[in-house]
Design a protein around this motif. Structure first.
Motif, PDB file in Angstrom:
ATOM      1  N   ASP A  99       0.842  -1.192   0.000  1.00  0.00           N
ATOM      2  CA  ASP A  99       0.000   0.000   0.000  1.00  0.00           C
ATOM      3  C   ASP A  99       0.883   1.249   0.000  1.00  0.00           C
ATOM      4  OD1 ASP A  99      -2.454  -1.347   0.070  1.00  0.00           O
ATOM      5  OD2 ASP A  99      -2.280  -1.636   2.245  1.00  0.00           O
ATOM      6  N   LYS A 100       0.297   2.349  -0.412  1.00  0.00           N
ATOM      7  CA  LYS A 100       1.046   3.601  -0.514  1.00  0.00           C
ATOM      8  C   LYS A 100       1.685   3.990   0.817  1.00  0.00           C
ATOM      9  CE  LYS A 100       0.701   8.229  -2.486  1.00  0.00           C
ATOM     10  NZ  LYS A 100      -0.199   9.223  -3.161  1.00  0.00           N
ATOM     11  N   LYS A 101       0.979   3.750   1.917  1.00  0.00           N
ATOM     12  CA  LYS A 101       1.483   4.128   3.236  1.00  0.00           C
ATOM     13  C   LYS A 101       2.722   3.313   3.649  1.00  0.00           C
ATOM     14  CE  LYS A 101      -1.759   1.024   5.585  1.00  0.00           C
ATOM     15  NZ  LYS A 101      -2.923   0.929   6.499  1.00  0.00           N
ATOM     16  N   GLU A 102       2.979   2.195   2.955  1.00  0.00           N
ATOM     17  CA  GLU A 102       4.131   1.355   3.275  1.00  0.00           C
ATOM     18  C   GLU A 102       5.372   1.709   2.466  1.00  0.00           C
ATOM     19  OE1 GLU A 102       2.667  -3.011   4.214  1.00  0.00           O
ATOM     20  OE2 GLU A 102       1.679  -2.299   2.385  1.00  0.00           O
ATOM     21  N   LEU A 103       5.220   2.561   1.475  1.00  0.00           N
ATOM     22  CA  LEU A 103       6.294   2.774   0.509  1.00  0.00           C
ATOM     23  C   LEU A 103       7.528   3.448   1.111  1.00  0.00           C
ATOM     24  CD1 LEU A 103       4.295   3.747  -2.704  1.00  0.00           C
ATOM     25  CD2 LEU A 103       5.171   1.506  -1.999  1.00  0.00           C
ATOM     26  N   ASN A 104       7.334   4.368   2.034  1.00  0.00           N
ATOM     27  CA  ASN A 104       8.506   4.999   2.654  1.00  0.00           C
ATOM     28  C   ASN A 104       9.400   3.970   3.331  1.00  0.00           C
ATOM     29  OD1 ASN A 104       8.477   7.841   2.133  1.00  0.00           O
ATOM     30  ND2 ASN A 104       6.675   8.033   3.462  1.00  0.00           N
ATOM     31  N   ALA A 105       8.776   3.041   4.037  1.00  0.00           N
ATOM     32  CA  ALA A 105       9.532   1.996   4.722  1.00  0.00           C
ATOM     33  C   ALA A 105      10.222   1.079   3.726  1.00  0.00           C
ATOM     34  CB  ALA A 105       8.608   1.191   5.632  1.00  0.00           C
ATOM     35  N   VAL A 106       9.549   0.756   2.613  1.00  0.00           N
ATOM     36  CA  VAL A 106      10.129  -0.103   1.572  1.00  0.00           C
ATOM     37  C   VAL A 106      11.348   0.574   0.958  1.00  0.00           C
ATOM     38  CG1 VAL A 106       9.740  -1.120  -0.703  1.00  0.00           C
ATOM     39  CG2 VAL A 106       7.966  -1.288   1.056  1.00  0.00           C
ATOM     40  N   ILE A 107      11.213   1.852   0.623  1.00  0.00           N
ATOM     41  CA  ILE A 107      12.316   2.600   0.022  1.00  0.00           C
ATOM     42  C   ILE A 107      13.514   2.654   0.970  1.00  0.00           C
ATOM     43  CG2 ILE A 107      13.035   4.918  -0.691  1.00  0.00           C
ATOM     44  CD1 ILE A 107      10.166   5.241  -1.861  1.00  0.00           C
ATOM     45  N   THR A 108      13.243   2.950   2.216  1.00  0.00           N
ATOM     46  CA  THR A 108      14.316   3.008   3.219  1.00  0.00           C
ATOM     47  C   THR A 108      15.035   1.670   3.332  1.00  0.00           C
ATOM     48  OG1 THR A 108      13.138   4.695   4.493  1.00  0.00           O
ATOM     49  CG2 THR A 108      14.831   3.434   5.653  1.00  0.00           C
ATOM     50  N   TYR A 109      14.267   0.600   3.324  1.00  0.00           N
ATOM     51  CA  TYR A 109      14.850  -0.741   3.477  1.00  0.00           C
ATOM     52  C   TYR A 109      15.680  -1.120   2.249  1.00  0.00           C
ATOM     53  CZ  TYR A 109      15.179  -5.493   5.268  1.00  0.00           C
ATOM     54  OH  TYR A 109      15.662  -6.681   5.770  1.00  0.00           O
ATOM     55  N   LEU A 110      15.164  -0.838   1.050  1.00  0.00           N
ATOM     56  CA  LEU A 110      15.900  -1.162  -0.177  1.00  0.00           C
ATOM     57  C   LEU A 110      17.228  -0.416  -0.238  1.00  0.00           C
ATOM     58  CD1 LEU A 110      13.002  -1.199  -2.822  1.00  0.00           C
ATOM     59  CD2 LEU A 110      14.296  -3.171  -1.994  1.00  0.00           C
ATOM     60  N   LYS A 111      17.221   0.840   0.198  1.00  0.00           N
ATOM     61  CA  LYS A 111      18.468   1.622   0.214  1.00  0.00           C
ATOM     62  C   LYS A 111      19.449   1.068   1.243  1.00  0.00           C
ATOM     63  CE  LYS A 111      16.750   6.146  -1.317  1.00  0.00           C
ATOM     64  NZ  LYS A 111      16.524   7.560  -0.899  1.00  0.00           N
ATOM     65  N   LYS A 112      18.929   0.749   2.404  1.00  0.00           N
ATOM     66  CA  LYS A 112      19.766   0.253   3.495  1.00  0.00           C
ATOM     67  C   LYS A 112      20.416  -1.082   3.144  1.00  0.00           C
ATOM     68  CE  LYS A 112      19.429  -1.367   8.302  1.00  0.00           C
ATOM     69  NZ  LYS A 112      18.480  -1.653   9.413  1.00  0.00           N
ATOM     70  N   GLU A 113      19.661  -1.938   2.442  1.00  0.00           N
ATOM     71  CA  GLU A 113      20.152  -3.291   2.163  1.00  0.00           C
ATOM     72  C   GLU A 113      20.534  -3.490   0.691  1.00  0.00           C
ATOM     73  OE1 GLU A 113      20.790  -5.148   4.555  1.00  0.00           O
ATOM     74  OE2 GLU A 113      19.620  -4.268   6.189  1.00  0.00           O
ATOM     75  N   GLU A 114      20.948  -2.417   0.025  1.00  0.00           N
ATOM     76  CA  GLU A 114      21.270  -2.530  -1.406  1.00  0.00           C
ATOM     77  C   GLU A 114      22.428  -3.483  -1.686  1.00  0.00           C
ATOM     78  OE1 GLU A 114      22.408   1.185  -3.035  1.00  0.00           O
ATOM     79  OE2 GLU A 114      23.921   1.615  -1.502  1.00  0.00           O
ATOM     80  N   GLN A 115      23.195  -3.788  -0.682  1.00  0.00           N
ATOM     81  CA  GLN A 115      24.288  -4.748  -0.846  1.00  0.00           C
ATOM     82  C   GLN A 115      23.746  -6.166  -1.048  1.00  0.00           C
ATOM     83  OE1 GLN A 115      27.099  -4.685   2.390  1.00  0.00           O
ATOM     84  NE2 GLN A 115      28.225  -6.480   1.652  1.00  0.00           N
ATOM     85  N   HIS A 116      22.528  -6.394  -0.552  1.00  0.00           N
ATOM     86  CA  HIS A 116      21.949  -7.738  -0.629  1.00  0.00           C
ATOM     87  C   HIS A 116      20.707  -7.819  -1.514  1.00  0.00           C
ATOM     88  CE1 HIS A 116      24.616  -8.560   2.703  1.00  0.00           C
ATOM     89  NE2 HIS A 116      24.042  -7.608   3.427  1.00  0.00           N
ATOM     90  N   LEU A 117      20.161  -6.675  -1.905  1.00  0.00           N
ATOM     91  CA  LEU A 117      18.912  -6.653  -2.671  1.00  0.00           C
ATOM     92  C   LEU A 117      19.071  -5.850  -3.960  1.00  0.00           C
ATOM     93  CD1 LEU A 117      16.452  -5.864   0.279  1.00  0.00           C
ATOM     94  CD2 LEU A 117      17.051  -8.127  -0.628  1.00  0.00           C
ATOM     95  N   CYS A 170      11.264   7.555  -7.726  1.00  0.00           N
ATOM     96  CA  CYS A 170      12.325   8.339  -8.371  1.00  0.00           C
ATOM     97  C   CYS A 170      12.664   9.589  -7.558  1.00  0.00           C
ATOM     98  CB  CYS A 170      11.897   8.735  -9.783  1.00  0.00           C
ATOM     99  SG  CYS A 170      11.743   7.344 -10.922  1.00  0.00           S
ATOM    100  N   LYS A 171      11.651  10.229  -7.014  1.00  0.00           N
ATOM    101  CA  LYS A 171      11.849  11.416  -6.192  1.00  0.00           C
ATOM    102  C   LYS A 171      12.715  11.101  -4.972  1.00  0.00           C
ATOM    103  CE  LYS A 171       9.240  14.980  -3.704  1.00  0.00           C
ATOM    104  NZ  LYS A 171       7.874  15.452  -3.299  1.00  0.00           N
ATOM    105  N   ASN A 172      12.596   9.852  -4.516  1.00  0.00           N
ATOM    106  CA  ASN A 172      13.382   9.412  -3.359  1.00  0.00           C
ATOM    107  C   ASN A 172      14.684   8.725  -3.775  1.00  0.00           C
ATOM    108  OD1 ASN A 172      11.844   9.667  -0.532  1.00  0.00           O
ATOM    109  ND2 ASN A 172      10.329   9.388  -2.155  1.00  0.00           N
ATOM    110  N   ASN A 173      15.130   9.055  -4.989  1.00  0.00           N
ATOM    111  CA  ASN A 173      16.415   8.562  -5.498  1.00  0.00           C
ATOM    112  C   ASN A 173      16.521   7.030  -5.503  1.00  0.00           C
ATOM    113  OD1 ASN A 173      17.510  11.224  -5.883  1.00  0.00           O
ATOM    114  ND2 ASN A 173      17.741  11.333  -3.645  1.00  0.00           N
ATOM    115  N   LEU A 174      15.419   6.386  -5.863  1.00  0.00           N
ATOM    116  CA  LEU A 174      15.420   4.925  -5.987  1.00  0.00           C
ATOM    117  C   LEU A 174      14.613   4.566  -7.231  1.00  0.00           C
ATOM    118  CD1 LEU A 174      16.486   2.416  -4.483  1.00  0.00           C
ATOM    119  CD2 LEU A 174      14.236   2.211  -3.427  1.00  0.00           C
TER     120      LEU A 174
END
Length: 383
Positions: free
Chosen positions: A139-157, A193-197
């Protein structure tokens, strides 16, 4: 394996369909061949082998079991993407084999990272977002958390794709709903894209959406029913025809389903045929028994109304379709005999029985009929 019928896959028909799809979508759009449901009844192993030989390099499946069949068949020659079920115990195999997969909830996202970290490999993810189908997706309300997690774990994802699925693009009745989904998906993409992802690719279109809403083609289309030579609905077909000067069907059916007469017998007027009293002979009749029933995928709802081809003529199913057999009226076919060819789907002489025609005699969808055809029936590639 059954020997009572045979499924034939027409390679030249499939090559025609893929050629049409590539021309329609353009060279830059990836075509992902959707082979869930045993390749829509065509047989996964046989179908993906044929599709790969025809130039298809990307395959979408529903679950890991289907992914394993494609992987075994094609080894490392093609990209495999799981759109649905990936159980936690399968994540290691998926990541180890570079199989791509949809992620639509937090637990799958975090578990994928843990397994990837353990294997010291990257999990290749397609983030599915909710746009109005209300089935799976963040859901849209979950996207901030998803973006943060993808950036944090980009070494593995690896953020390979951003995707969604439309709710009934095959029907003009759903136009407003699908149109709103398209807009929402574009907004979500812009938010990433706005969140650099930015994902490597965007994909949202099934067969119906790719024709009804050309803007949904994006970077990749997930094509199921059309590659097999069938249209998602009459509305999609008419929409295509109205957009072209040439009013002919560009698709060719890939599948043919054949059997043979098992026995022939006479029935007197006034006698009932098969179980119960659903059909009574109103004249002296000749009946052919065909060794195909609902356990093979020929629906019981086609009792007393299905059609088959024998000697180039349509013959009506009479009586109830049984588990392993059905009976057809061959009274007007004096030449018909045991072991004569019976076509359940396909062409014989000048006549054809299409997959779509089954919906004329029952409430089955194209998709339903095809995916119910028994896996035990042998598949053979021709031409």
């Amino acid at each position: 394996m059954h020997t009572n019928s045979l499924i034939e896959l027409d390679r030249s028909a499939y090559q025609n369909n893929i050629g049409f799809l590539k021309k329609t979508f353009g060279k830059k759009v990836i075509i992902s061949s959707v082979v869930k449901g045993n390749a829509y009844g065509h047989g996964v192993q046989e179908f993906v082998s044929m599709a790969f030989e025809c130039g298809v390099k990307h395959f979408s499946v529903f679950d890991v079991q289907e992914a394993k069949v494609v992987k075994t068949t094609l080894t490392n020659k093609a990209t495999i993407m799981v759109m649905g079920l990936v159980q936690d115990e399968d994540l290691e195999w998926v990541i180890q084999n570079d199989v791509e997969f949809f992620v639509f909830d937090k637990s799958r996202l975090t578990n994928a990272m843990k397994v990837a970290k353990k294997l010291d490999r990257k999990a290749i993810l397609h983030i599915e977002v909710e746009t109005g189908m209300n089935r799976t997706g963040f859901d849209k309300k979950e996207l901030n958390a998803v973006i943060t997690y993808l950036k944090k774990e980009e070494q593995h994802l690896t953020f390979k794709g951003l995707c969604t699925h439309y709710a009934g693009a095959e029907s003009i009745a759903n136009y407003y709903r699908v149109d709103q989904q398209i807009k929402k998906f574009e907004e979500i993409y812009a938010f990433f894209c706005k969140n650099n992802l930015k994902p490597q690719i965007r994909h949202s279109a099934c067969s119906a959406a790719s024709i009804m809403f050309p803007q949904t083609r994006m970077d990749m289309v997930r094509i199921g029913i059309m590659q097999y030579g069938l249209w998602p609905s009459p509305e999609v077909f008419v929409t295509y025809l109205n957009s072209k000067k040439n009013k002919t069907d560009p698709l060719q059916r890939v599948i043919t389903w054949k059997s043979a007469i098992m026995s022939v017998k006479k029935v007197n007027s006034g006698e009932f045929i098969g179980y119960g009293t659903s059909f009574m002979a109103k004249r002296k009749m000749t009946i052919a028994t065909i060794p195909i029933g609902y356990c093979h995928g020929y629906s019981r709802s086609l009792s007393n109304q299905g059609r088959v081809l024998i000697h180039g003529q349509r013959c009506v199913v009479v009586g109830s379709v049984n588990m392993n057999m059905m009976t057809v009226d061959i009274t007007d076919l004096e030449m018909a005999k045991k072991e004569d060819e019976v076509v359940l789907i396909g062409t014989q002489k000048e006549l054809s029985i299409s997959v779509a025609s089954f919906s004329d005699f029952s409430d089955q969808l194209n998709y339903e009929l095809l995916t119910r055809i028994s896996k035990a029936i042998p598949r053979k590639i021709i031409k």
